[in-house]
Structures are given as structure tokens and as C-alpha cells.
Design a protein around this motif. Structure first.
Motif, short mmCIF file in Angstrom:
data_model
loop_
_atom_site.label_atom_id
_atom_site.label_comp_id
_atom_site.label_asym_id
_atom_site.label_seq_id
_atom_site.Cartn_x
_atom_site.Cartn_y
_atom_site.Cartn_z
N ILE B 118 0.84 -1.21 0.00
CA ILE B 118 0.00 0.00 0.00
C ILE B 118 0.88 1.26 0.00
N MET B 122 1.01 4.30 -2.78
CA MET B 122 0.80 5.73 -2.50
C MET B 122 1.88 6.57 -3.19
N ALA B 125 1.51 6.83 -6.88
CA ALA B 125 0.55 7.90 -7.16
C ALA B 125 1.24 9.26 -7.09
N ASN B 154 -0.27 9.09 6.41
CA ASN B 154 -1.06 7.87 6.28
C ASN B 154 -0.25 6.62 6.58
N PHE C 150 -7.86 15.78 -2.84
CA PHE C 150 -7.26 15.24 -4.05
C PHE C 150 -8.04 15.64 -5.31
N LEU C 163 -6.93 10.31 -12.58
CA LEU C 163 -5.92 10.42 -11.52
C LEU C 163 -6.53 10.24 -10.13
N LEU C 166 -6.47 6.84 -8.57
CA LEU C 166 -5.08 6.45 -8.30
C LEU C 166 -4.58 7.08 -7.01
N LEU C 167 -5.05 8.30 -6.74
CA LEU C 167 -4.62 8.99 -5.53
C LEU C 167 -5.42 8.54 -4.31
N PRO C 170 -5.26 4.17 -2.68
CA PRO C 170 -4.27 3.73 -1.69
C PRO C 170 -4.38 4.48 -0.37
N MET C 171 -4.79 5.75 -0.44
CA MET C 171 -4.93 6.52 0.80
C MET C 171 -6.06 6.01 1.67
N ILE C 172 -7.12 5.54 1.01
CA ILE C 172 -8.34 5.22 1.75
C ILE C 172 -8.33 3.80 2.31
#
Lengths: 54, 230, 231
Positions: B118, B122, B125, B154, C150, C163, C166-167, C170-172
């Protein structure tokens, strides 16, 4: 027998380490080449401008 | 001077790497339970440490960039992010190659694997934001810096969540008992991989500096020609 | 500050009321995604406890991304963003208004699609719906907090709408893990025999994580939004 198959994975892992880094260095080198090309173009442009002014 | 330092560093990286390879393959004894494949450990762990250090550098450089708006901080951020992704990729490839003979499978949804995956995504990205930006250069840098900060905040949350999500899959040893020779090999590898990381980081930052300078000159030239033209 | 937030939020709600560009498509989208899961996994009502929470959250996340893309896209189309930035409201108020708007849209979509979900998975209504709404609200605020920040960044990229996932994805993931876990706990307590427990004790931990996550990222976004909208 167990050990020899282990050796394959050990070999693969270290090969992967170097392959990834080698690929990255190649990428950096190609970027460097592009950069040098642009510098060369700009140098040509600069000398043309100078000749035009003279 | 800088050239001398650069050559010196390159020489150091080379000798440290030779020493590390010697320590990993010849000096350190073969581990009893896992056999030869345990020797992956030395570079695997060193790469993991390097990638996490790189992501912390992205975080610090991003904060500094937003505060001071100096290009050098942006150079540090972009170089660290790229190298962090590269070393995380190495961890994600060498990990499964080690896991296959020991766990019987390449991939398990095991906390640390999931965490690394993960985190890796990130920062992929992050690089995408930079690569596909449509606005001004300055705006791209600000966006990247914001993302560099948010992503790093995060990281501990991902670590915490992933531990809950697959606690029963925990396969990484929580504490490693190593023979003294193995400890030596471990630290020599860390120094070697770490100095290689620093070397590449330096080169990447120099490349970024060159491309920033070139872009600035190009803009200035365009501006001049625009003024002279009809 | 509050006045500015309310003003922008009210504007967005009125725009939505007239155009109906977001809510309608989002609800239909959630409905369709639930069916996608149904057909890909040949689910029956009995699958609820195994994959129900996952299906529900996957649908919400994808529909949420769909809605988040609209946050600033409409403003950019007509150069309204420049006008908004000239307006006497701070950038953080703008973020807060947009974030609350996204949260509200997500929440409405979740509440509207919940009946379908209950119908398909043979859930009978009960008291467990109250903690479920709490979990849905918190999960949506996690998505909105990160997503709104974002969305402002991705609207200015060559990848455009592409995009954002993609942003955001992974953050969530951490929030997703806990939201699914919390929803699973709620569904476990939805059986008639266990209706006695209104708020299962094991729910407190995931719910507090979601709360922490949304607070952390809302605060961070408020601090950083100035940097995103500068120029």
C-alpha cells in the motif's frame, strides 16, 4: 535437493535487486542523454542568434 | 571538489558492496532452518529500511518546500520519492522470492507485505501526480509537496490497520535471533545498500538540477524571442 | 468562516437541485455495482455475512469517486473557480464547504441505496440500522476528507478524472479496512436473536479509528488547502 532449489530463489532475488537498480540507472542515463541533446540544441540556437545579431 | 567527492563516494559504494557481498555469501553461516535462501534477508531488510528512509525524506523535503519555496527541497523530494519506490519495488520482489521456499507461496496477505504494497502504491501515485501534471511547474511542485505530506501521515495508519486486518497471517518474525557473523553481515549490507541509495539520490538530484536549469534557460530564451518577434 | 462555508454549500446544493448531475447517477451506479458483485460471485442472501460489507463499501467507494470528480470539475468548466477564489471566503472555508457537500451527497446516496442492499441480501429492518448509519457517516467522511483535497489536485492533470482513483484508493485503504470491519460487526448483530444489543461493544474500536482518520485528514487538508489553490 531442498538446498539446491533454495539456491534458485536466492539467485533470483539478488538478480532482481541488481536488475531493478540497473534498469533505474539506465532510465537515468537516457534522461541524461535527452538533457544533453536539449543543451546541444540550445547551444546551436544561441550561436544562430548571435550570428544573426552580428 | 564536488567531482572528487562524487568519485570518492562511488569508490566507497563499490568497496562497501564488495564487502557486503562477501559478508552475505561467504562470511555469514548458512542459517539452520531456512538454508541458503535466508541470505536474501540482508539485502531485503536493508532495501526496506532505505525505502522508508526515502519516504521520510519526501515528507521532510515537502514541508520545507512549502515553507521556503526553494527548488532544492523539491529536488530532494522528487529524488527520494523515486528511489523510495525503486527500493520498495526491490523489497516487494525479493520478499516473495524468499517466501516461496519458506511459506510455500509467493504472496500472503500478511501485515508487513500488505503494508509495503500500500505504501508503495501511494508513492507511485505521488510520481504520477508529477508525471501527468498539466498546470505550471510551480503548481506541480506544490501539489506534490501536499501529497508527500498527506501520504506520509497515512503510513502509520496503514501499518496499524493492516495489522488488524490480517493479524492471524503474521509470518514475519517479530524478533530475529542472529549469529554474530550474521549481525556483521546485516550491518555491512545496510551500509552498502544505504551508501548506494545515497549515491543514487545524489545523482538523481543533480539530474533534476540540470533539467530545472535547462527549463529556466529555455523559458528565458522564449521570452526574449517573443519580445523581438513581430 | 461559517457564513462562507454555508454560502458555498448552499450554492452547490442549489446547483445540484437544478441540474441533478450527481445524486441520480451515483445512486444508479451503486445499484449497478451491487449487481456486478451479485453476478460475478453468484451471491445468494446467505453470502451477506461473508462478503456483504465488502460489496457495500466497494459500491460506495466507486460511486464516491464518481461524485468526487464533480467537486471541482464543474467549477473549472466555466472558470467559476477563479471567481470563487476572488470571493471573500478563505480557502479553508472553500475546502470545508466542498468536503461537507461531498459528505452530504455520499450520505444521501448511501441512505437511498441501503434499501436495495437490504432487499437483495434479505436483511430485515431493525435497530441495528442506527449504528449502521453511524458507520456509514464516518466512512463517508473519511472518503470525503481525503477525496476533496485530491479532487482539487486531480482536476489539473493530464489524466483528469483518472488520476483521482489512483490517488484516493491507496490513501483510503486503512479507512476501508475498518469501515468493512465495523459494517461486518453491525451485520452480525442484525440477526433477530441478537437484536437486544443496540450498540455492540466491539464496534467502538473501528468506529473510533474512522473518527480519528477523518479528523486527521480533514485537519491536514484544512492546513494544506491554501497551498493547493494558490495562484
Amino acid at each position: 535437493m531442498e538446498q539446491s532449489s533454495n539456491l534458485t530463489y536466492l539467485f533470483a532475488a539478488y538478480t532482481a535487486f541488481w536488475a531493478v537498480l540497473f534498469g533505474y540507472v539506465l532510465h537515468l542515463m537516457s534522461r541524461q542523454k535527452d538533457l544533453n541533446q536539449s543543451i546541444e540544441e540550445m547551444r546551436k540556437l544561441a550561436s544562430e542568434i548571435r550570428r544573426g545579431q552580428l | 571538489m564536488s567531482r572528487l567527492a562524487s568519485t570518492g563516494l562511488a569508490f566507497f559504494v563499490f568497496s562497501a558492496m564488495v564487502a557486503a557481498l562477501y559478508a552475505v555469501f561467504l562470511y555469514a553461516p548458512t542459517e539452520g532452518q531456512m538454508g541458503l535462501v535466508q541470505r536474501i534477508f540482508y539485502f531485503h531488510v536493508s532495501s526496506a529500511i532505505c525505502s522508508l528512509v526515502a519516504f521520510s525524506l519526501v515528507f521532510l523535503a515537502s514541508i520545507q518546500y512549502l515553507r521556503r519555496r526553494e527548488e532544492r527541497w523539491d529536488r530532494l523530494a522528487v529524488a527520494s520519492a523515486e528511489l523510495g519506490v525503486i527500493f520498495a519495488l526491490i523489497v516487494l520482489i525479493t520478499g516473495p522470492l524468499w517466501a516461496r521456499p519458506i511459506w510455500g507461496v509467493f504472496w500472503r496477505w500478511e501485515p508487513r507485505l500488505t503494508f509495503m504494497l500500500i505504501t508503495f502504491l501511494m508513492y507511485v501515485a505521488y510520481l504520477m501526480v508529477r508525471a501527468y501534471a498539466a498546470g505550471s511547474v510551480e503548481q506541480t511542485r506544490r501539489f506534490a509537496a501536499v501529497l508527500g505530506i498527506v501520504a506520509f501521515v497515512n503510513v502509520p495508519l496503514v501499518h496499524f490497520s493492516v495489522n488488524l486486518w490480517s493479524a492471524d497471517q503474521q509470518l514475519h518474525p517479530q524478533k530475529v535471533e542472529l549469529a554474530p557473523e550474521m549481525v556483521v553481515a546485516r550491518y555491512v549490507s545496510l551500509v552498502a545498500v544505504g551508501s548506494l541509495f545515497l549515491f543514487l539520490l545524489k545523482r538523481r538530484m543533480e539530474l533534476e538540477l540540470a533539467s530545472q536549469t535547462l527549463n529556466r534557460i529555455r523559458q528565458e530564451l522564449d521570452g526574449e524571442r517573443g519580445d523581438d518577434g513581430p | 468562516m461559517i457564513k462562507g462555508v454555508v454560502a458555498i454549500l448552499w450554492k452547490d446544493l442549489r446547483v445540484e437541485w437544478r441540474s441533478r448531475e450527481r445524486l441520480g447517477p451515483m445512486v444508479v451506479f451503486v445499484f449497478l455495482i451491487i449487481l456486478v458483485f451479485n453476478f460475478s460471485f453468484e451471491l445468494g442472501g446467505s453470502a451477506l455475512h461473508e462478503i456483504g460489507p465488502g460489496v457495500l463499501w466497494s459500491a460506495f467507494v466507486f460511486a464516491g469517486l464518481f461524485g468526487l470528480n464533480h467537486t471541482f470539475a464543474t467549477e473549472l468548466d466555466n472558470n467559476c473557480l477563479d471567481a470563487l477564489m476572488l470571493a471573500p471566503v478563505s480557502h479553508s472555508s472553500l475546502y470545508l464547504a466542498k468536503m461537507l457537500g461531498n459528505l452530504l451527497f455520499l450520505l444521501v446516496v448511501e441512505l437511498l441505496s441501503l434499501p436495495f442492499f437490504c432487499l437483495f441480501f434479505n436483511l430485515s429492518p431493525g435497530l441495528y440500522l442506527v449504528p449502521l448509519v453511524a458507520v456509514l457517516t464516518l466512512g463517508a467522511s473519511c472518503l470525503a476528507s481525503v477525496g476533496t483535497l485530491f479532487a482539487a489536485m486531480s482536476s489539473n492533470s493530464r489524466l483528469r478524472e483518472f488520476l483521482l482513483p489512483l490517488l484516493v484508493l491507496p490513501m483510503i485503504y486503512p479507512a476501508l479496512i475498518w469501515a468493512v470491519k465495523a459494517t461486518a460487526i453491525v451485520f452480525e448483530h442484525s440477526r433477530p436473536s441478537t437484536t437486544g444489543a443496540f450498540w455492540p461493544g466491539s464496534l467502538t474500536e473501528p468506529v473510533s479509528f474512522l473518527l480519528v482518520y477523518s479528523i486527521v485528514f480533514t485537519t491536514l487538508a484544512l492546513m494544506l488547502f491554501d497551498q493547493v489553490l494558490e495562484d
